[in-house]
Design a protein around this motif. Structure first.
Motif, PDB file in Angstrom:
ATOM      1  N   TYR A 125     -31.746  17.481  68.435  1.00 14.34           N
ATOM      2  CA  TYR A 125     -31.618  16.019  68.475  1.00 14.34           C
ATOM      3  C   TYR A 125     -32.653  15.308  67.613  1.00 14.34           C
ATOM      4  O   TYR A 125     -32.516  14.132  67.309  1.00 14.34           O
ATOM      5  N   LYS A 126     -33.723  16.025  67.199  1.00 14.42           N
ATOM      6  CA  LYS A 126     -34.743  15.432  66.333  1.00 14.42           C
ATOM      7  C   LYS A 126     -34.420  15.595  64.843  1.00 14.42           C
ATOM      8  O   LYS A 126     -35.034  14.930  64.002  1.00 14.42           O
ATOM      9  N   VAL A 127     -33.502  16.479  64.519  1.00  9.13           N
ATOM     10  CA  VAL A 127     -33.185  16.758  63.113  1.00  9.13           C
ATOM     11  C   VAL A 127     -32.535  15.530  62.470  1.00  9.13           C
ATOM     12  O   VAL A 127     -31.586  14.961  63.031  1.00  9.13           O
ATOM     13  N   PRO A 128     -33.027  15.086  61.313  1.00  3.94           N
ATOM     14  CA  PRO A 128     -32.417  13.931  60.635  1.00  3.94           C
ATOM     15  C   PRO A 128     -30.939  14.163  60.350  1.00  3.94           C
ATOM     16  O   PRO A 128     -30.543  15.250  59.920  1.00  3.94           O
ATOM     17  N   LYS A 129     -30.157  13.127  60.589  1.00  2.57           N
ATOM     18  CA  LYS A 129     -28.715  13.187  60.280  1.00  2.57           C
ATOM     19  C   LYS A 129     -28.406  12.497  58.961  1.00  2.57           C
ATOM     20  O   LYS A 129     -27.364  12.745  58.354  1.00  2.57           O
ATOM     21  N   LEU A 130     -29.312  11.616  58.531  1.00  4.74           N
ATOM     22  CA  LEU A 130     -29.106  10.879  57.281  1.00  4.74           C
ATOM     23  C   LEU A 130     -30.343  11.026  56.397  1.00  4.74           C
ATOM     24  O   LEU A 130     -31.477  10.971  56.882  1.00  4.74           O
ATOM     25  N   VAL A 131     -30.118  11.201  55.102  1.00  2.00           N
ATOM     26  CA  VAL A 131     -31.204  11.318  54.121  1.00  2.00           C
ATOM     27  C   VAL A 131     -30.914  10.366  52.970  1.00  2.00           C
ATOM     28  O   VAL A 131     -29.803  10.365  52.424  1.00  2.00           O
ATOM     29  N   GLU A 132     -31.897   9.536  52.625  1.00  2.19           N
ATOM     30  CA  GLU A 132     -31.759   8.654  51.463  1.00  2.19           C
ATOM     31  C   GLU A 132     -32.926   8.903  50.519  1.00  2.19           C
ATOM     32  O   GLU A 132     -34.088   8.794  50.921  1.00  2.19           O
TER      33      GLU A 132
END
Length: 551
Positions: free
Chosen positions: A524-531
């Motif tokens: 649940y801590k893993v980023p789902k979005l990267v910009e």
């Protein structure tokens, strides 16, 4: 909370300090200038200013203010980067009994207007590069009476004339401006040597600074920092660093702006008491020039924020500097990331020591022992005479290892917010503890650990996720230069984690980063979005603005 941290205090550091040995910051200033008179106090762009010259010039400024009928308690705004003019006007204003209002030179006209009106400043000393901003704000200023203008090179002698020509006519860094009856600072300093001056009586309750918060969580508020608050914090800091310094022999790098509370107390005031040389860096954002400049001197100490240290480490020439004289590196202002601290130790051979504070506490609250050999992830031990408590949302004190809000009580804690009793009441509890808005915990040995800002907390499916933890993992990827994590709305599920990344290598992909995070973070801590971005928004001292990214 029981002061378990005292058992881990370094040898020679007392449990409490006595701030009554100095009546005010002016008392510290006068004693240091007398004791270290022939020594160099400041270096700027290759020129030196001795303690004796600093004393003389600041006295002239104080005498001029007094001759103009400016009374003790009058607010005087200073709006300039790291130049000789800053300490001269700072200590001159304090000697005249005035309250200093530090202004960020990068303020917009709107921001400057708010701060000058809120503080009711009657005098401003401003570098001409930013005079156009003041001009734009001037029609809406109600209390400002006296405008003093200076230039970048004004106190650098012949070299200064060349510098001013370059800044004005070659680099075009001085926008056209027009202000009513401006007074030139150099004429003030040069023409006031024979003016009489009667020092006012100052005590611990007199306000030395209206130090405005950054405004990252709303409208900037003026923290009332008294002479007593500042004297106490300088004494606390000196008690901590003195075993690792030598009076009259230290050399500190001041890349952070002196108008910010971190550099103001740590560099300007604490090292003034120690008789150190202080190298003023005009533009720390020009990292190659910064590296070239500090490479000319045998520096013994440097302060900074995580982004500054990271930028230095990523400069190809930084590793070639001579670090043999370096005694300690002090990081604060934002969390120091472990990958940055570990690289610092590898390149310099010296550990990066983390400290913690905030504007409302003058600023230092905790600091790590300076004899630690490795980065420990802690923000350190509470300073002498400081009480610390970890509280839950209901104000109950938490136990060892439990996460809650860090609350502080001590002689360095502000009197309150200027003309803002409502906000003052919100931040203090009935026990007199200041609520910092920072989440953390204390371990069994008394070391304090900062988890994150309470307002930056990300809620993922009911679980608490702290951006600092995410950022530290991402920053450890060899192809990441900078990172910031925020929460993004995900409907009924709460939020998901999004990261903004500045890459070292353009080949780095979103999938590679997410896979990398899965190795160290629970699902649940893993980023789902990267910009990916070319740069991240920052404050004047280099602290990444998560709020700006969220907006």
């Amino acid at each position: 909370m029981k002061k378990t941290w005292l058992t881990n205090y370094p040898p020679g550091v007392p449990a409490d300090i006595d701030a009554t040995c100095y009546s005010s910051l002016v008392d510290i200033f006068k004693q240091s200038c007398q004791k270290f008179a022939p020594l160099t106090a400041y270096i700027s762009m290759g020129k030196s200013l001795s303690y004796a010259q600093l004393s003389s010039q600041s006295r002239n400024f104080a005498a001029w203010l007094q001759s103009r009928g400016i009374k003790p308690g009058t607010r005087i705004a200073l709006m300039m980067p790291n130049l000789f003019q800053y300490p001269v006007c700072l200590f001159g204003a304090l000697q005249a009994g005035c309250t200093v209002v530090n202004c960020n030179p990068l303020y917009t006209a709107h921001e400057l207007e708010h701060q000058l009106n809120d503080s009711e400043a009657e005098v401003i000393v401003i570098v001409e590069n930013f005079a156009a901003t003041l001009q734009a704000a001037l029609p809406n200023l109600s209390s400002l009476k006296t405008i003093i203008v200076t230039s970048i090179g004004e106190m650098l002698g012949l070299k200064g004339h060349f510098m001013n020509f370059m800044v004005r006519h070659i680099k075009h860094r001085v926008p056209k401006w027009s202000l009513p009856n401006p007074v030139r600072l150099i004429s003030v300093l040069n023409g006031s040597g024979k003016l009489p001056f009667t020092p006012p009586t100052l005590g611990h309750n007199d306000i030395a600074f209206l130090q405005y918060t950054g405004g990252t969580t709303g409208v900037a508020k003026g923290a009332m920092l008294s002479h007593g608050n500042m004297v106490a914090n300088v004494c606390q800091a000196c008690a901590w660093v003195k075993p690792h310094t030598a009076e009259g022999k230290d050399f500190i790098i001041t890349a952070l702006p002196l108008y910010h509370i971190f550099a103001l107390t740590a560099n300007c005031l604490t090292f003034l008491m120690l008789g150190a040389r202080n190298l003023l860096i005009l533009n720390p954002r020009d990292v190659p020039a910064l590296v070239r400049e500090i490479g000319q001197y045998p520096f013994t100490a440097i302060t900074g924020v995580n982004t500054l240290f990271n930028a230095l480490l990523n400069d190809e020439n930084f590793s070639n500097l001579d670090f043999s004289h370096l005694h300690f590196t002090l990081g604060g202002g934002m969390a120091v990331q472990r990958p940055v601290a570990e690289r610092w130790k590898i390149i310099t051979g010296k550990p990066l020591t983390q400290a913690y504070g905030l504007t409302e506490t003058s600023p230092a609250v905790t600091i790590n022992p300076l004899d630690l050999s490795e980065f420990n992830g802690s923000i350190g031990l509470p300073l002498p005479s400081t009480e610390l408590s970890i509280r839950d949302d209901n104000g109950r004190e938490m136990g060892t290892g439990d996460i809650g809000e860090i609350c502080i009580k001590g002689p360095q804690v502000m009197k309150g917010y200027w003309n803002n009793p409502e906000e003052t009441q919100k931040i203090f509890d009935p026990d007199g503890f200041l609520h910092t808005g920072d989440m953390g915990y204390v371990d069994a040995e008394g070391f304090v650990y900062l988890v994150d800002r309470k307002k930056d907390l990300i809620i993922v499916s009911g679980f608490n996720v702290y951006p600092n933890e995410i950022e530290e993992v991402v920053a450890s990827h060899p192809d990441v230069r900078e990172v910031a994590a925020i929460g993004v709305d995900n409907g009924a599920a709460g939020e998901i984690v999004k990261i903004f990344v500045v890459r070292k290598s353009p080949s780095l992909t979103e999938k590679q980063l997410i896979d990398f995070c899965r190795q160290s973070l629970t699902a649940y801590k893993v980023p789902k979005l990267v910009e990916f971005r070319d740069e991240l928004p920052k404050t004047n001292v280099g602290k990444i603005l998560r709020r700006a990214l969220k907006e």
